[in-house]
Design a protein around this motif. Structure first.
Motif, short mmCIF file in Angstrom:
data_model
loop_
_atom_site.label_atom_id
_atom_site.label_comp_id
_atom_site.label_asym_id
_atom_site.label_seq_id
_atom_site.Cartn_x
_atom_site.Cartn_y
_atom_site.Cartn_z
N CYS A 24 0.82 -1.22 0.00
CA CYS A 24 0.00 0.00 0.00
C CYS A 24 0.85 1.27 0.00
O CYS A 24 0.51 2.25 -0.67
CB CYS A 24 -0.93 0.01 1.22
N VAL A 25 1.96 1.24 0.74
CA VAL A 25 2.74 2.47 0.95
C VAL A 25 3.72 2.73 -0.19
O VAL A 25 3.78 3.84 -0.74
CB VAL A 25 3.49 2.39 2.30
N ILE A 26 4.48 1.70 -0.59
CA ILE A 26 5.56 1.91 -1.55
C ILE A 26 5.04 2.38 -2.92
O ILE A 26 5.56 3.35 -3.49
CB ILE A 26 6.42 0.65 -1.67
N PRO A 27 4.00 1.73 -3.50
CA PRO A 27 3.51 2.26 -4.79
C PRO A 27 2.96 3.67 -4.70
O PRO A 27 3.14 4.48 -5.61
CB PRO A 27 2.41 1.25 -5.18
N SER A 28 2.27 3.98 -3.58
CA SER A 28 1.73 5.34 -3.44
C SER A 28 2.85 6.37 -3.34
O SER A 28 2.78 7.44 -3.97
CB SER A 28 0.82 5.41 -2.21
N GLN A 29 3.90 6.04 -2.61
CA GLN A 29 5.03 6.95 -2.51
C GLN A 29 5.76 7.08 -3.85
O GLN A 29 6.20 8.18 -4.23
CB GLN A 29 6.00 6.47 -1.43
N ALA A 30 5.86 5.98 -4.59
CA ALA A 30 6.50 6.05 -5.91
C ALA A 30 5.69 6.92 -6.86
O ALA A 30 6.25 7.69 -7.66
CB ALA A 30 6.67 4.64 -6.47
N SER A 31 4.36 6.82 -6.78
CA SER A 31 3.53 7.66 -7.64
C SER A 31 3.65 9.13 -7.27
O SER A 31 3.63 10.01 -8.14
CB SER A 31 2.07 7.22 -7.54
N VAL A 32 3.80 9.42 -5.98
CA VAL A 32 3.99 10.81 -5.56
C VAL A 32 5.30 11.37 -6.11
O VAL A 32 5.35 12.52 -6.59
CB VAL A 32 3.96 10.90 -4.01
N VAL A 33 6.36 10.57 -6.06
CA VAL A 33 7.64 11.01 -6.62
C VAL A 33 7.53 11.20 -8.12
O VAL A 33 8.04 12.19 -8.69
CB VAL A 33 8.74 9.98 -6.28
N ALA A 34 6.85 10.27 -8.80
CA ALA A 34 6.69 10.40 -10.25
C ALA A 34 5.91 11.67 -10.61
O ALA A 34 6.26 12.38 -11.57
CB ALA A 34 5.99 9.16 -10.81
N ASN A 35 4.86 11.96 -9.85
CA ASN A 35 4.08 13.18 -10.10
C ASN A 35 4.92 14.43 -9.85
O ASN A 35 4.82 15.42 -10.59
CB ASN A 35 2.83 13.19 -9.22
#
Length: 400
Positions: free
Chosen positions: A334-345
């Protein structure tokens, strides 16, 4: 020159300003407040800023001057202003604390508001985060392979001192909430109590002997990551350093981009999850599983498990270890993909801003080029006109 219409408009506006000032003076006179209007004579002996400071719509509270503290009359304006600001902030914080006590229905104990303000101050949170990082470093070094017993005893004594500070902080936060028992059931208080529980009961309860949960306090470090935003980061640097020492860093901080701070926040969140998982797996497995003989082996296993690589060379065998890694994998999904998407954005936003800046620069360069070409064309036309006039003048002279 504005001419007659401009002079009439200026005279009418000044008359309106004077009438407004007279009306305000009459209305505010009973309150002991005076109003004055800027006159042209104010510019004769000084600059505009001096004239504004002296007489431009100046609200002068005469009663406030009479009641001024004599001990502050000799103080510099900056010191007095800072003191007033500190007093206003303290009053606002106390008012907010009293409102919170009323909403949550707890008794306000002596120095409760001061303790609450101190614990929520940015410098306190930053120092607490550094202390937690130091405690986690001690935890990792003490469980490293091939470390001497003397070093372990020294690190244990330092760790006991840090645990004492953590427990005092725990009691202080409970005191600031009026010793309310339901406050002890909040997640933050439960994690804090769990982190110091082996320190408190290790000498009396054999089960807690040798256990250490200081790494759970990394969850509190997550609060510090809110300062890793452009404006908050610059304000934090000015809060930590004096103004004269913080000025050289302003130019450096201007080069820090928002996506870089977002990468730091994401790395901190992921590292917290990995370190807590490694610590829990080590505490659950090292006594019976030789694969988890040191904290670094457990750290390696946590990275492999949370990244869903799973080489299979490390396997937890205790029910507690399996439960810890199962929950950690679910949280990591739950955490790692959401954080990766935040960095990508954040990176995409930075690229968009750079493209807009490049487009604006290209447009400005095109406008400058167009203006230069227009000026060159006008200059050429002017030169050609001069040459044509000179040629015509020569022809007229010849015909004469």
């Amino acid at each position: 020159t504005p001419g007659l219409p401009g002079a009439c408009a200026f005279t009418g506006s000044m008359a309106f300003v004077r009438a407004l000032a007279d009306g305000l003076r009459q209305e505010l006179a009973p309150l002991g407040v005076g109003v004055s209007c800027l006159e042209s004579s104010s510019f004769r002996d000084g600059s505009l800023s001096e004239a504004l400071r002296i007489s431009c719509v100046a609200f002068l509270a005469e009663e406030g001057k009479d009641q001024e503290d004599p001990s502050r009359r000799g103080a510099s304006p900056s010191f007095a202003q800072a003191e007033d600001m500190s007093f206003d902030e303290e009053f606002a914080w106390r008012d907010t604390y009293m409102q919170l006590a009323k909403e949550q229905n707890f008794t306000v104990l002596p120095y409760g508001a001061e303790i609450d303000r101190l614990q929520h101050a940015p410098l306190s949170e930053l120092s607490n985060a550094l202390l937690i990082g130091f405690a986690c470093s001690i935890y990792a070094v003490a469980r490293a392979p091939d470390i001497s017993d003397g070093t372990v005893k020294i690190l244990g004594a330092v760790d006991a001192s840090i645990n004492s500070l953590f427990f005092l902080d725990y009691l202080a936060r409970w005191w600031s909430r009026g010793l309310r028992f339901d406050y002890l059931l909040t997640p933050a208080m439960i994690f804090d109590l769990t982190s110091v529980l082996p320190f408190l009961l290790g000498n009396w309860v054999p089960y807690f002997s040798g256990l250490e949960f200081n790494f759970l306090k990394l969850l509190r470090v997550l609060r510090v990551y809110r300062f890793f935003r452009p404006k908050a980061f610059r304000a934090l640097v000015r809060l930590v350093l004096p103004p004269e020492e913080a000025e050289p860093y302003d130019a450096l901080l201007q080069d820090v981009r928002p996506f870089q701070l977002q990468v730091i926040r994401t790395f901190g969140v992921v590292f917290t999850l990995v370190f807590i998982t490694a610590g829990l797996c080590y505490e659950a497995e090292h006594a019976v599983n030789p694969q988890f003989g040191d904290i670094f082996s457990s750290f390696y296993f946590s990275v492999m498990a949370l990244s869903t690589v799973g080489f299979g060379d490390f396997v937890p065998i205790t029910p507690a270890g399996r439960m810890v890694i199962s929950i950690s994998i679910i949280v990591g999904l739950c955490v790692i993909p959401s954080q990766a998407s935040v960095v990508a954005n954040a990176i995409a936003e930075e690229q968009r801003l750079q493209e807009e800046q490049q487009d604006a620069q290209a447009l400005a360069e095109a406008e400058r080029t167009r203006a230069q070409l227009a000026w060159d064309a006008a200059r050429i036309a002017e030169l050609e006109d001069r040459e044509e006039r000179a040629r015509l003048e020569k022809l007229e002279e010849r015909t004469r």
